[in-house]
Design an enzyme around this catalytic site. Structure first.
Site, PDB file in Angstrom:
ATOM      1  NE  ARG A  19     115.309   5.581  44.708  1.00 25.47           N
ATOM      2  CZ  ARG A  19     115.302   5.482  46.037  1.00 25.47           C
ATOM      3  NH1 ARG A  19     114.307   5.993  46.729  1.00 25.47           N
ATOM      4  NH2 ARG A  19     116.269   4.872  46.690  1.00 25.47           N
ATOM      5  N   GLY A  82     119.008  -5.523  49.728  1.00 26.96           N
ATOM      6  CA  GLY A  82     118.742  -4.494  50.733  1.00 26.96           C
ATOM      7  C   GLY A  82     119.958  -4.180  51.580  1.00 26.96           C
ATOM      8  CG  ASN A 173     118.471   6.501  59.184  1.00 25.37           C
ATOM      9  OD1 ASN A 173     119.569   6.793  59.636  1.00 25.37           O
ATOM     10  ND2 ASN A 173     118.217   5.358  58.536  1.00 25.37           N
ATOM     11  NE  ARG A 331     148.209  18.021  25.316  1.00 22.78           N
ATOM     12  CZ  ARG A 331     148.672  16.866  24.838  1.00 22.78           C
ATOM     13  NH1 ARG A 331     148.540  15.767  25.531  1.00 22.78           N
ATOM     14  NH2 ARG A 331     149.270  16.811  23.669  1.00 22.78           N
ATOM     15  CE1 TYR A 364     152.121  19.634  21.839  1.00 21.87           C
ATOM     16  CE2 TYR A 364     153.863  18.799  20.408  1.00 21.87           C
ATOM     17  CZ  TYR A 364     153.002  18.631  21.482  1.00 21.87           C
ATOM     18  OH  TYR A 364     153.021  17.467  22.195  1.00 21.87           O
TER      19      TYR A 364
END
Ligand code: UD1
Ligand code: CA
Length: 457
Positions: A19, A82, A173, A331, A364
């Protein structure tokens, strides 16, 4: 009756989430950046249960092992027949674990927390149940299995099988349940798939047992994800709960629009969060920190009284009273000491920066060990990559790197050394050295005026 001695858990996570519109396996869909299955797993780990078996699909196995580690057992369910069929795949685990009870958890129901699991277990043992279903009231119970009580017996009726009268029942449930393992094994083989979906339902096991208990938990624990809409809804619900918790703890929010804070984030009191701030993964933010709009902080630690302005910080540790941004990027394991100033358009990667150092504009810094009280001038670059390999740079305490310099790694700039603006440095500097490495200026006096006169003739 301790959980660790007596109980194990089986997490069902093999379904394909038909779904979901995203096409992504449902259990990997994220709530506040954390996959559903990790929520379920972490809830389970917060109890004393240590024997955990996860039933998954072949496609999911690799990613699951990476996310959840190797402390648990993995069983592959080849065909999705199932939830009872999924449990049956863990048959060997159940028979050999030496435990009395098993907790079944669904990989798409993320909020069944440790407290609920433990309380339900106490009731399960006290009442000597064969199965104890964890249930909750739901105003809109559509799609859930309903808890039907008739003549003292509890059964679960799935939506597709329910009568109109049963559909009106609001007690549903959660999918989480405690089973006595022997009782479960005695009925597992008897479950049929005579239902609208042709699936073997674990809820049928409940209906085949006689000592059935129902533990009623708080409403939100029931929330599950079957559709993208529900995923969005759950994200919103938890997002608001988390923001409310921080607010109670003394964090200030100007407006919570666009503020997303993950479940594993700590924020000290007196901190101020602007709109559109994202704090992801495990983060620890100190007291009185200001984080302005557009900031994204992930897996990082920020010390007290820092100011983070519209910046991106990942996997890094930042000391106290550090100023970052606007528009800076830290980072890959940066370690920034106290009282540092990192200004606009500065990127720092895998580097250490000592206390009171200034990297104020447009630079940098990669793979660098920078000392304290360094001045790293505007537009300067640590040239860490030669096209094949990354190399280290060391800049010692108190060094001055003039604007627009290149430091070609591997290179060391000694303590208090001075690099003149515009230099490209490829040789080490010792303590107190001065280097200038640029072409000497040539000035031709009055040349342009003379040239203008020539052009006119
Ligand atoms: C299930 C319950 C329902 C409960 C609801 C709560 C059953 C039969 N029904 O319904 O009573 O109210 O959850 O959200 O259990 N799975 C497998 N292999 C399979 C099928 C499913 O591992 O072959 C896993 C899925 O990954 C999922 C879980 O089992 O995590 C539940 O399956 P799903 O199809 O989502 O059941 P629901 O219809 O939501
Ligand atoms: Ca479901």
């Amino acid at each position: 009756m301790s959980l660790a001695d007596n109980a194990c858990a089986v997490i069902l996570a093999a379904g394909n989430g038909k779904r979901m519109v995203s096409g992504k396996a449902k259990i990997f869909c994220e709530i506040l950046f954390k996959p559903l299955v990790c929520w379920v797993f972490e809830n389970c780990k917060q109890t004393a249960i240590r024997n955990i078996c996860l039933v998954c699909s072949n496609e999911g196995l690799h990613n699951l092992k990476q996310s959840l580690g190797n402390d648990i057992q993995y069983v592959v369910q080849k065909e999705k027949l199932g939830s009872a069929h999924a449990v049956a795949q863990a048959d060997l685990f159940l028979r050999s674990c030496g435990k009395e009870d098993v907790l079944i958890l669904l990989g798409d129901v993320p909020f069944v927390n440790a407290e609920t699991i433990e309380s339900a277990y106490r009731e399960h043992k006290a009442d000597n149940n064969e199965v104890t279903v964890i249930a909750a009231e739901k105003d809109k119970p559509f799609g859930y299995g309903r808890i039907v009580r008739s003549s003292g017996q509890i059964i679960i009726v799935e939506e597709t099988e329910a009568t109109n009268e049963q559909r009106a029942i609001k007690l549903v449930n959660s999918g989480a349940m405690w089973f006595n393992i022997q009782a479960l094994l005695s009925v597992l083989g008897k479950i049929d798939n005579n239902n609208a979906n042709g699936e073997y339902y674990i809820t049928t096991a409940v209906n085949l047992l006689s000592r059935v208990g129902c533990f009623i938990a708080q409403g939100h624990i029931i929330l599950g994800v079957n559709t993208n809409e529900q995923l969005f809804e759950l994200n919103q619900i938890v997002r608001e709960k988390i923001i409310a918790k921080h607010s109670r703890n003394g964090v200030e929010f100007l407006s919570v629009d666009g503020v997303v804070i993950g479940p594993d984030v700590d924020i000290g009191p007196g901190s101020l969060i602007f709109p559109n701030v994202i704090l992801k993964g495990r983060c620890r933010i100190g007291e009185r920190v200001r984080i302005t709009s557009g900031s994204f902080i992930e897996e990082s630690e920020i010390g007290a009284e820092c100011e983070i302005k519209a910046s991106y910080i990942q996997e890094s540790t930042v000391g106290r009273r550090v100023q970052i941004g606007p528009f800076a990027h830290l980072r890959q394991r940066c370690r920034i000491a106290d009282d540092v100033r990192i200004g606009n358009y500065v990127e720092i990667k895998n580097s250490e920066v000592g206390a009171e150092t200034r990297i104020a504009h447009l630079g940098y810094v990669g793979d660098c060990n920078m000392g304290k009280q360094v001045n790293f001038g505007c537009g300067s670059i640590v040239v860490n990559y030669d096209g094949k390999q990354k190399h280290q740079t060391k800049i010692e305490d108190g060094a001055f790197i003039g604007c627009n310099s290149n430091l070609v790694a591997p290179v060391t700039i000694g303590k208090g050394a001075f690099v003149a603006a515009g230099s490209t440095i490829s040789e080490n500097l010792g303590e107190g050295d001065f280097a200038i490495a640029r072409a000497r200026q040539t000035t031709k006096a009055g040349y342009m005026n003379k040239k203008k006169g020539e052009d006119r003739t």
